[in-house]
Design an enzyme around this catalytic site. Structure first.
Site, PDB file in Angstrom:
ATOM      1  N   TYR A 106       0.826  -1.215   0.000  1.00  0.00           N
ATOM      2  CA  TYR A 106       0.000   0.000   0.000  1.00  0.00           C
ATOM      3  C   TYR A 106       0.857   1.261   0.000  1.00  0.00           C
ATOM      4  CZ  TYR A 106      -4.033  -2.934   0.202  1.00  0.00           C
ATOM      5  OH  TYR A 106      -4.979  -3.869  -0.144  1.00  0.00           O
ATOM      6  N   ASP A 116      -8.072   5.635  -4.596  1.00  0.00           N
ATOM      7  CA  ASP A 116      -7.307   6.830  -4.994  1.00  0.00           C
ATOM      8  C   ASP A 116      -8.101   8.090  -4.654  1.00  0.00           C
ATOM      9  OD1 ASP A 116      -8.960   7.781  -7.265  1.00  0.00           O
ATOM     10  OD2 ASP A 116      -8.267   5.999  -8.330  1.00  0.00           O
ATOM     11  N   HIS A 153     -14.680   1.588  -0.204  1.00  0.00           N
ATOM     12  CA  HIS A 153     -13.568   0.672   0.058  1.00  0.00           C
ATOM     13  C   HIS A 153     -12.393   1.379   0.733  1.00  0.00           C
ATOM     14  CE1 HIS A 153     -15.042  -2.418  -3.207  1.00  0.00           C
ATOM     15  NE2 HIS A 153     -15.779  -2.404  -2.125  1.00  0.00           N
ATOM     16  N   CYS A 191      -5.995   3.170  12.893  1.00  0.00           N
ATOM     17  CA  CYS A 191      -5.229   2.618  14.019  1.00  0.00           C
ATOM     18  C   CYS A 191      -5.955   1.396  14.579  1.00  0.00           C
ATOM     19  CB  CYS A 191      -5.034   3.668  15.106  1.00  0.00           C
ATOM     20  SG  CYS A 191      -4.117   3.004  16.502  1.00  0.00           S
ATOM     21  N   CYS A 200      -6.566   2.240  18.690  1.00  0.00           N
ATOM     22  CA  CYS A 200      -7.623   3.164  19.164  1.00  0.00           C
ATOM     23  C   CYS A 200      -8.752   3.320  18.154  1.00  0.00           C
ATOM     24  CB  CYS A 200      -7.018   4.523  19.513  1.00  0.00           C
ATOM     25  SG  CYS A 200      -6.478   5.496  18.087  1.00  0.00           S
ATOM     26  N   CYS A 202      -3.113   8.013  19.446  1.00  0.00           N
ATOM     27  CA  CYS A 202      -2.788   7.281  20.688  1.00  0.00           C
ATOM     28  C   CYS A 202      -1.304   6.921  20.794  1.00  0.00           C
ATOM     29  CB  CYS A 202      -3.633   6.015  20.796  1.00  0.00           C
ATOM     30  SG  CYS A 202      -3.130   4.696  19.661  1.00  0.00           S
ATOM     31  N   THR A 226     -16.539  -0.315 -13.747  1.00  0.00           N
ATOM     32  CA  THR A 226     -16.411  -1.397 -12.755  1.00  0.00           C
ATOM     33  C   THR A 226     -16.862  -2.715 -13.367  1.00  0.00           C
ATOM     34  OG1 THR A 226     -17.048  -2.171 -10.545  1.00  0.00           O
ATOM     35  CG2 THR A 226     -18.616  -0.724 -11.657  1.00  0.00           C
ATOM     36  N   GLU A 250     -16.200  -2.341 -21.602  1.00  0.00           N
ATOM     37  CA  GLU A 250     -16.828  -3.546 -22.172  1.00  0.00           C
ATOM     38  C   GLU A 250     -18.052  -3.852 -21.317  1.00  0.00           C
ATOM     39  OE1 GLU A 250     -13.585  -6.215 -21.465  1.00  0.00           O
ATOM     40  OE2 GLU A 250     -13.659  -5.757 -19.334  1.00  0.00           O
TER      41      GLU A 250
HETATM   42  N1  APR Z   1     -12.940   3.357 -19.337  1.00  0.00           N
HETATM   43  C1  APR Z   1     -14.008   2.674 -18.831  1.00  0.00           C
HETATM   44  N2  APR Z   1     -13.920   1.450 -18.306  1.00  0.00           N
HETATM   45  C2  APR Z   1     -12.698   0.875 -18.254  1.00  0.00           C
HETATM   46  C3  APR Z   1     -11.540   1.520 -18.755  1.00  0.00           C
HETATM   47  C4  APR Z   1     -11.706   2.817 -19.313  1.00  0.00           C
HETATM   48  N3  APR Z   1     -10.671   3.513 -19.822  1.00  0.00           N
HETATM   49  N4  APR Z   1     -10.485   0.688 -18.582  1.00  0.00           N
HETATM   50  C5  APR Z   1     -10.960  -0.421 -18.011  1.00  0.00           C
HETATM   51  N5  APR Z   1     -12.293  -0.325 -17.807  1.00  0.00           N
HETATM   52  C6  APR Z   1     -13.213  -1.306 -17.197  1.00  0.00           C
HETATM   53  C7  APR Z   1     -12.806  -2.739 -17.401  1.00  0.00           C
HETATM   54  O1  APR Z   1     -13.317  -3.213 -18.646  1.00  0.00           O
HETATM   55  C8  APR Z   1     -13.452  -3.427 -16.207  1.00  0.00           C
HETATM   56  O2  APR Z   1     -14.776  -3.850 -16.508  1.00  0.00           O
HETATM   57  O3  APR Z   1     -13.194  -1.100 -15.801  1.00  0.00           O
HETATM   58  C9  APR Z   1     -13.500  -2.324 -15.138  1.00  0.00           C
HETATM   59  C10 APR Z   1     -12.504  -2.497 -14.007  1.00  0.00           C
HETATM   60  O4  APR Z   1     -12.830  -3.651 -13.313  1.00  0.00           O
HETATM   61  P1  APR Z   1     -11.956  -4.198 -12.077  1.00  0.00           P
HETATM   62  O5  APR Z   1     -10.509  -4.213 -12.456  1.00  0.00           O
HETATM   63  O6  APR Z   1     -12.559  -5.465 -11.606  1.00  0.00           O
HETATM   64  O7  APR Z   1     -12.116  -3.037 -10.963  1.00  0.00           O
HETATM   65  P2  APR Z   1     -13.335  -2.766  -9.974  1.00  0.00           P
HETATM   66  O8  APR Z   1     -14.627  -3.131 -10.602  1.00  0.00           O
HETATM   67  O9  APR Z   1     -13.175  -1.363  -9.486  1.00  0.00           O
HETATM   68  O10 APR Z   1     -13.038  -3.756  -8.781  1.00  0.00           O
HETATM   69  C11 APR Z   1     -13.923  -3.745  -7.685  1.00  0.00           C
HETATM   70  O11 APR Z   1     -12.601  -5.272  -6.411  1.00  0.00           O
HETATM   71  O12 APR Z   1     -10.383  -5.753  -6.354  1.00  0.00           O
HETATM   72  C12 APR Z   1     -11.433  -5.262  -5.603  1.00  0.00           C
HETATM   73  O13 APR Z   1     -11.602  -3.699  -3.853  1.00  0.00           O
HETATM   74  C13 APR Z   1     -11.169  -3.841  -5.184  1.00  0.00           C
HETATM   75  O14 APR Z   1     -12.516  -1.853  -5.436  1.00  0.00           O
HETATM   76  C14 APR Z   1     -12.055  -3.032  -6.092  1.00  0.00           C
HETATM   77  C15 APR Z   1     -13.185  -3.988  -6.380  1.00  0.00           C
END
Ligand code: APR
Length: 233
Positions: free
Chosen positions: A56, A94, A109, A117, A120, A139, A176, A203
């Site tokens: 991290y 981020d 998340h 901590c 505490c 603390c 996501t 996608e």
């Molecule tokens: N624009 C839009 N979408 C995008 C781009 C882009 N430029 N680049 C990638 N992606 C899409 C991918 O196709 C994918 O479907 O973003 C998605 C990212 O998916 P993950 O890598 O699984 O990330 P996320 O969904 O944020 O993960 C969820 O899982 O690993 C844990 O805690 C972690 O917060 C995270 C959680």
């Protein structure tokens, strides 16, 4: 477009991809380079705290070299200009939404730039390293961990998220994969509660079929276009 008064947005790693931050599940993504159970679980931390704190620290350090992109800027513009209710729920640790100027943000998340901590249970803003075991500012115990939610832990502020989903007339998921719950279930929750649902992703995500509408492309292009649509409607 029907008048929109209340929007909940869920963002994931894809919104920060064009800033140069690795997503998790792509080829070469963060989880391909690291075993999740080693660096993102309480058990991994108990086994090898140095490894986890160092991981991290590297991710926090990497944040210094990146900037918000057009998608973060567009959501910040929406936050400034949209007069209705808005909540941006991010799975990202981020700080690019904030650096772009967005204020109505919830980090479900956790955040890289916060330390928790174990002694505490207080949180402190954190910009430095943790692997050198600095004392907790509250603390003084050398018991700080990253203030991020690991697999097996409860995401933050779920009550506030569900109450926002109950009120939403539009739910938008951006960048996501829909692989991790409970966030992956928000689309169904929002839809069951009467919201229109829209996906903006590179996608089709795993939960794509649940959305009323899914648009594929880069967040840096799709998000500014969608924000324009909302603000002129
Ligand atoms: N624009 C839009 N979408 C995008 C781009 C882009 N430029 N680049 C990638 N992606 C899409 C991918 O196709 C994918 O479907 O973003 C998605 C990212 O998916 P993950 O890598 O699984 O990330 P996320 O969904 O944020 O993960 C969820 O899982 O690993 C844990 O805690 C972690 O917060 C995270 C959680």
């Amino acid at each position: 477009m029907a008048e929109i008064r209340n929007i909940v947005i869920l963002t994931g790693a894809g919104i920060s991809a064009e800033s140069g931050i690795d997503t998790f599940r792509s080829a070469g993504g963060l989880w391909e380079q690291h075993r999740v159970e080693d660096v993102a679980t309480p058990e991994g931390f108990a086994r090898d705290p140095e490894l986890v704190l160092g991981f991290y620290d590297m991710r926090r350090e990497a944040l210094r070299k990146v900037q918000p992109n057009a998608a973060h800027a567009a959501l910040a513009r929406l936050d400034r200009q949209f007069a209705g209710e808005l909540l941006i729920v991010t799975q990202n640790v981020d700080d690019l939404h904030e650096r772009a100027g967005a204020r109505r943000i919830l980090h479900m998340h956790g955040e890289l730039k916060s330390a928790l901590c174990i002694s505490c249970e207080m949180r402190s803003p954190w910009d430095a390293t943790l692997s050198d075991r600095p004392p907790c500012p509250v603390c003084r115990a050398p018991s700080l961990r990253p203030d991020v939610v690991w697999f097996g832990e409860m995401p933050y502020q779920m009550d506030r998220i569900y109450s926002a989903l109950r009120e939403a007339d539009l739910f938008v998921s951006i960048g996501t994969s829909g692989a991790v719950y409970p966030a992956a279930g928000f689309v169904r929750d929002a839809r069951d509660l009467g919201a229109r649902t829209l996906e903006l992703n590179l996608e089709r995500s795993e939960g794509s079929a649940w959305f009323h509408e899914s648009r594929q492309g880069k967040a840096g292009e799709l998000v500014p276009e969608w924000v324009d649509e909302v603000l002129i409607s």
